[in-house]
Design a protein around this motif. Structure first.
Motif, short mmCIF file in Angstrom:
data_model
loop_
_atom_site.label_atom_id
_atom_site.label_comp_id
_atom_site.label_asym_id
_atom_site.label_seq_id
_atom_site.Cartn_x
_atom_site.Cartn_y
_atom_site.Cartn_z
N GLN A 1 6.53 -3.02 1.87
CA GLN A 1 6.25 -1.64 2.26
C GLN A 1 6.13 -0.73 1.04
O GLN A 1 5.22 0.11 0.95
N ILE A 2 7.03 -0.91 0.09
CA ILE A 2 7.01 -0.09 -1.13
C ILE A 2 5.78 -0.39 -1.97
O ILE A 2 5.11 0.52 -2.49
N LYS A 3 5.45 -1.66 -2.12
CA LYS A 3 4.29 -2.04 -2.92
C LYS A 3 3.00 -1.49 -2.30
O LYS A 3 2.11 -1.01 -3.01
N ALA A 4 2.88 -1.56 -0.98
CA ALA A 4 1.69 -1.03 -0.32
C ALA A 4 1.55 0.46 -0.57
O ALA A 4 0.45 0.96 -0.88
N GLN A 5 2.64 1.19 -0.46
CA GLN A 5 2.60 2.63 -0.70
C GLN A 5 2.18 2.95 -2.12
O GLN A 5 1.30 3.80 -2.36
N ARG A 6 2.76 2.25 -3.10
CA ARG A 6 2.43 2.53 -4.50
C ARG A 6 0.98 2.20 -4.82
O ARG A 6 0.31 2.95 -5.54
N GLN A 7 0.50 1.09 -4.29
CA GLN A 7 -0.88 0.71 -4.57
C GLN A 7 -1.87 1.70 -3.97
O GLN A 7 -2.88 2.05 -4.59
N LEU A 8 -1.59 2.16 -2.75
CA LEU A 8 -2.46 3.16 -2.13
C LEU A 8 -2.44 4.47 -2.92
O LEU A 8 -3.48 5.09 -3.16
N GLU A 9 -1.27 4.90 -3.32
CA GLU A 9 -1.15 6.14 -4.09
C GLU A 9 -1.85 6.01 -5.44
O GLU A 9 -2.45 6.99 -5.93
#
Length: 283
Positions: A104-112
């Motif tokens: 979940q954290i990795k997905a958020q960071r990559q999108l941002e």
């Protein structure tokens, strides 16, 4: 449809000893993900070309839903159209419900990192000609909105005579051998079935392989082992250069693994499974 027969769109009635229900699901307002009417490759290609044209003309795009489909779609648009403002709205505090926290954290960071604006705890609904966040009252000014939520089972053909096989959410109830409960002549697999594992393409393929063998063994009077549910594993590309992989034992951003899906979303694999060359179909 009944437990022993089915009527086709042209009026032809088919009688059978057993049948497999595999009618899948749909997004009511997002045919780009799952078409509601394009049933051949030419029609589907034109449908996607039309959606691409709409995307090219949009200044701001909002994707509603932070599940796998919403995350992949937002990432793909942000990567392919960096001048377009992309918003991903999700009604929870984290993306990718039911995934591991690390994913979940990795997905958020990559999108941002791609410039996607993520709005958590938002519940957008279409009202009076625009999308309004019911939690904040804010109206979206996006030129184009994709609703990657509210997937519905394609079960209308079952309701007249087989409504009793559907659960409260409209999915087909099955036992541990993927046999429809209370209807021994019917089986179900894929998105339409309440199997108890993630609704992902590769799992539907595994269910199909299991069911083909199980039916063959049943007809020979041989014993059948129950279907073994799989833990959640997923490849989630986020744009064309990054993404994540969730495995039972780890979460990784290994490019080699991500690109297994990133390359063509497994389209060539599906064609090969049907013994067809994709280029031949597209020509």
């Amino acid at each position: 449809m009944s437990a022993k027969s089915a009527r086709l769109a042209d009026g032809t009635e088919l009688h059978f000893n057993s049948a497999i229900l595999a009618s899948g699901t749909r997004y009511p307002s997002m045919p780009m993900a799952k078409s509601l009417c394009a049933m051949d490759i030419q029609s589907r290609n034109q449908e996607l070309l039309n959606e691409h044209q709409r995307l090219k003309q949009a200044r701001k795009v909002m994707v509603i839903g932070g599940g796998v489909v919403g995350v992949e779609l937002a990432g793909e648009i942000a990567h392919a159209m960096p001048r377009t403002q992309v918003i991903l709205a999700h009604n929870k505090e984290v993306l990718l419900d039911n995934f591991k926290p690390k994913a979940q954290i990795k997905a958020q960071r990559q999108l941002e990192n791609l410039g996607v604006e993520i709005q958590f705890n938002s519940r957008y609904q279409y009202q009076n000609g625009c999308y309004i966040d019911l939690n904040s009252g804010q109206a979206s000014d996006a030129d184009l909105v994709f609703e990657a939520t509210g997937v519905l089972p394609n079960n209308d053909y079952l309701k007249p005579h087989l409504a009793h096989i559907l659960n409260e959410r409209g999915f087909v109830k099955v036992d541990n051998r993927l046999q429809v409960i209370d209807e021994p002549s019917l089986y179900a697999l894929g998105d339409i079935a309440d199997i108890g594992e993630a609704k992902l393409g590769y799992l539907a393929s595994q269910q199909g392989e299991y069911l083909a063998k199980a039916i063959a063994r049943n007809r020979k009077g041989k014993s059948i082992k129950g279907y073994k549910r799989n833990p959640l594993m997923a490849l989630v590309p986020i744009g064309q250069k990054q993404g994540l992989v969730q495995l039972p034992f780890a979460v990784t951003t290994c490019n080699h693994l991500v690109r297994l899906k990133q390359k063509d979303l497994f389209i060539n694999k599906v064609y090969r499974g049907f013994g067809t060359q994709p280029n031949a179909r597209l020509s």
